[in-house]
Write a protein that holds these residues in place. Structure first.
Motif, PDB file in Angstrom:
ATOM      1  N   CYS A  27       0.829  -1.204   0.000  1.00 30.46           N
ATOM      2  CA  CYS A  27       0.000   0.000   0.000  1.00 30.46           C
ATOM      3  C   CYS A  27       0.870   1.264   0.000  1.00 30.46           C
ATOM      4  O   CYS A  27       0.590   2.224  -0.719  1.00 30.46           O
ATOM      5  CB  CYS A  27      -0.936  -0.006   1.209  1.00 30.46           C
ATOM      6  SG  CYS A  27      -2.169   1.296   1.181  1.00 30.46           S
ATOM      7  N   GLU A  28       1.921   1.250   0.796  1.00 28.92           N
ATOM      8  CA  GLU A  28       2.842   2.389   0.845  1.00 28.92           C
ATOM      9  C   GLU A  28       3.484   2.623  -0.524  1.00 28.92           C
ATOM     10  O   GLU A  28       3.565   3.757  -0.995  1.00 28.92           O
ATOM     11  CB  GLU A  28       3.911   2.126   1.909  1.00 28.92           C
ATOM     12  CG  GLU A  28       4.867   3.268   2.125  1.00 28.92           C
ATOM     13  CD  GLU A  28       5.886   2.972   3.216  1.00 28.92           C
ATOM     14  OE1 GLU A  28       6.901   3.668   3.250  1.00 28.92           O
ATOM     15  OE2 GLU A  28       5.680   2.043   4.027  1.00 28.92           O
ATOM     16  N   LYS A  31       0.794   3.976  -3.088  1.00 23.05           N
ATOM     17  CA  LYS A  31       0.477   5.392  -2.863  1.00 23.05           C
ATOM     18  C   LYS A  31       1.633   6.290  -3.300  1.00 23.05           C
ATOM     19  O   LYS A  31       1.414   7.354  -3.873  1.00 23.05           O
ATOM     20  CB  LYS A  31       0.126   5.633  -1.401  1.00 23.05           C
ATOM     21  CG  LYS A  31      -1.235   5.075  -1.036  1.00 23.05           C
ATOM     22  CD  LYS A  31      -1.548   5.294   0.433  1.00 23.05           C
ATOM     23  CE  LYS A  31      -2.937   4.772   0.779  1.00 23.05           C
ATOM     24  NZ  LYS A  31      -3.255   4.962   2.199  1.00 23.05           N
ATOM     25  N   GLY A  35       1.383   8.881  -6.422  1.00 22.15           N
ATOM     26  CA  GLY A  35       1.693  10.285  -6.142  1.00 22.15           C
ATOM     27  C   GLY A  35       2.733  10.831  -7.103  1.00 22.15           C
ATOM     28  O   GLY A  35       2.585  11.938  -7.634  1.00 22.15           O
ATOM     29  N   ASP A  40      -2.906  10.302  -7.914  1.00 23.25           N
ATOM     30  CA  ASP A  40      -3.476   9.956  -6.619  1.00 23.25           C
ATOM     31  C   ASP A  40      -4.725  10.754  -6.235  1.00 23.25           C
ATOM     32  O   ASP A  40      -5.265  10.574  -5.155  1.00 23.25           O
ATOM     33  CB  ASP A  40      -2.424  10.055  -5.523  1.00 23.25           C
ATOM     34  CG  ASP A  40      -1.792  11.433  -5.405  1.00 23.25           C
ATOM     35  OD1 ASP A  40      -1.998  12.271  -6.308  1.00 23.25           O
ATOM     36  OD2 ASP A  40      -1.071  11.660  -4.419  1.00 23.25           O
ATOM     37  N   LEU A  43      -7.528   8.756  -4.923  1.00 25.17           N
ATOM     38  CA  LEU A  43      -7.330   8.212  -3.579  1.00 25.17           C
ATOM     39  C   LEU A  43      -7.539   9.289  -2.524  1.00 25.17           C
ATOM     40  O   LEU A  43      -7.944   9.003  -1.401  1.00 25.17           O
ATOM     41  CB  LEU A  43      -5.915   7.636  -3.427  1.00 25.17           C
ATOM     42  CG  LEU A  43      -5.636   6.330  -4.135  1.00 25.17           C
ATOM     43  CD1 LEU A  43      -4.167   5.949  -3.976  1.00 25.17           C
ATOM     44  CD2 LEU A  43      -6.530   5.226  -3.620  1.00 25.17           C
ATOM     45  N   LEU A  44      -7.252  10.521  -2.892  1.00 24.11           N
ATOM     46  CA  LEU A  44      -7.328  11.623  -1.938  1.00 24.11           C
ATOM     47  C   LEU A  44      -8.719  12.241  -1.842  1.00 24.11           C
ATOM     48  O   LEU A  44      -9.093  12.765  -0.800  1.00 24.11           O
ATOM     49  CB  LEU A  44      -6.313  12.712  -2.317  1.00 24.11           C
ATOM     50  CG  LEU A  44      -4.850  12.269  -2.367  1.00 24.11           C
ATOM     51  CD1 LEU A  44      -3.979  13.381  -2.922  1.00 24.11           C
ATOM     52  CD2 LEU A  44      -4.380  11.843  -0.986  1.00 24.11           C
ATOM     53  N   SER A  73      -5.418   4.798 -11.942  1.00 21.23           N
ATOM     54  CA  SER A  73      -5.044   4.281 -10.619  1.00 21.23           C
ATOM     55  C   SER A  73      -5.640   2.904 -10.381  1.00 21.23           C
ATOM     56  O   SER A  73      -4.991   2.029  -9.808  1.00 21.23           O
ATOM     57  CB  SER A  73      -5.521   5.235  -9.519  1.00 21.23           C
ATOM     58  OG  SER A  73      -4.863   6.464  -9.607  1.00 21.23           O
ATOM     59  N   THR A  95     -11.341   3.853  -7.385  1.00 20.99           N
ATOM     60  CA  THR A  95     -10.038   3.469  -6.825  1.00 20.99           C
ATOM     61  C   THR A  95     -10.048   3.429  -5.305  1.00 20.99           C
ATOM     62  O   THR A  95      -9.532   2.491  -4.697  1.00 20.99           O
ATOM     63  CB  THR A  95      -8.946   4.440  -7.312  1.00 20.99           C
ATOM     64  OG1 THR A  95      -8.917   4.410  -8.730  1.00 20.99           O
ATOM     65  CG2 THR A  95      -7.589   4.072  -6.774  1.00 20.99           C
ATOM     66  N   LYS A  96     -10.620   4.440  -4.698  1.00 31.78           N
ATOM     67  CA  LYS A  96     -10.647   4.508  -3.237  1.00 31.78           C
ATOM     68  C   LYS A  96     -11.421   3.317  -2.660  1.00 31.78           C
ATOM     69  O   LYS A  96     -10.976   2.691  -1.700  1.00 31.78           O
ATOM     70  CB  LYS A  96     -11.294   5.829  -2.812  1.00 31.78           C
ATOM     71  CG  LYS A  96     -10.977   6.291  -1.428  1.00 31.78           C
ATOM     72  CD  LYS A  96     -11.557   7.689  -1.243  1.00 31.78           C
ATOM     73  CE  LYS A  96     -10.960   8.373  -0.052  1.00 31.78           C
ATOM     74  NZ  LYS A  96     -11.473   9.723   0.115  1.00 31.78           N
ATOM     75  N   LEU A  99      -9.328   0.065  -3.084  1.00 32.51           N
ATOM     76  CA  LEU A  99      -8.265  -0.031  -2.086  1.00 32.51           C
ATOM     77  C   LEU A  99      -8.852  -0.411  -0.723  1.00 32.51           C
ATOM     78  O   LEU A  99      -8.254  -1.204   0.008  1.00 32.51           O
ATOM     79  CB  LEU A  99      -7.472   1.275  -2.000  1.00 32.51           C
ATOM     80  CG  LEU A  99      -6.215   1.240  -1.137  1.00 32.51           C
ATOM     81  CD1 LEU A  99      -5.227   0.186  -1.625  1.00 32.51           C
ATOM     82  CD2 LEU A  99      -5.555   2.608  -1.119  1.00 32.51           C
TER      83      LEU A  99
END
Length: 183
Positions: A27-28, A31, A35, A40, A43-44, A73, A95-96, A99
Motif C-alpha cells: 500500500c505504501e 500510494k 503520487g 493519486d 485516492l485523496l 489508478s 479506486t478509493k 483499495l
C-alpha cells in the motif's frame, strides 16, 4: 499517451505484488508511485457527484480531472495484486473503494494468518531434519511475520518457544540456559 502507458507499466512493475501477506508495504509503495505519477487524486478525494444538465463548468471540469486518474489508478492497483487475490476482491470502478476492499480482505486474511502462525510457533518441534541454526532462524522468521501482523513476540518468549521445541536430549542445555538467565 503512449509514453504515459509505458511509464505507468514501468512504475507498476517496480511495485511489489500484493500477495496477501504484505499489505502495509504494498500500500505504501502504491500510494508513493501514484503520487509520483500525479494519479493519486482518486485516492485523496471522494468521487464527485454525477454530471447533470445543471452542473456548472467547474463541476464538469473537476469530474473530468478526477475520472482520468481514477481509471489509471484502478488499473495500477489491479496490475500489482496477485491473480488469486484479484478474483476475491469485489469489482468497482472507484479506486478509493477498491483499495478499501483490498484492505478489508487483508484484515480478514491477516487475523487467520496470525492465529496459524502463533499456533505454528507454539507447537513447532526440532526433529533434526535441518540444522539447529536453520530451526532457530525459521522460528525467528515466524516471530518477525507475527510482528508485521501486529502481534509482537517478546524475545524472552521466543527463546522459551525455541527451548520448548527442543527434544529431551537437550534438557541439560535448557537447564544451563535457565540457570545462566536467572543470575
Amino acid at each position: 499517451m503512449y509514453i504515459l502507458s509505458i511509464t505507468l507499466h514501468s512504475q507498476a512493475s517496480s511495485v511489489i505484488v500484493f500477495n496477501g501477506l504484505n499489505f502495509s508495504e504494498w500500500c505504501e509503495q502504491v500510494k508513493f508511485h501514484l503520487g509520483v505519477l500525479e494519479l493519486d487524486l482518486a485516492l485523496l478525494e471522494d468521487k464527485p457527484t454525477a454530471i447533470t444538465d445543471t452542473s456548472s463548468e467547474e463541476e464538469k471540469l473537476y469530474h473530468k480531472q478526477w475520472e482520468w486518474p481514477n481509471r489509471l489508478s484502478l488499473m495500477f492497483l489491479r496490475m500489482t495484486i496477485a491473480n488469486n487475490i484479484k478474483t476475491t476482491i469485489p469489482q468497482t470502478e472507484n479506486t478509493k473503494e477498491y483499495l478499501n476492499f483490498v484492505e478489508e480482505w487483508f484484515r480478514s486474511a491477516d487475523k487467520s494468518l496470525a492465529g496459524t502462525l502463533m499456533a505454528q510457533l507454539m507447537t513447532m518441534k526440532y526433529n533434526g531434519s535441518k540444522s539447529m541454526h536453520e530451526h532457530i532462524i525459521e522460528m525467528s522468521d515466524i516471530a518477525a511475520r507475527l510482528k508485521t501482523l501486529g502481534m509482537a513476540v517478546d524475545d524472552s518468549f521466543l527463546v522459551q518457544f525455541i527451548l520448548n521445541s527442543l527434544p529431551p536430549e537437550y534438557g541439560p542445555f535448557q537447564i544451563n540456559y535457565n540457570t545462566i538467565k536467572d543470575k
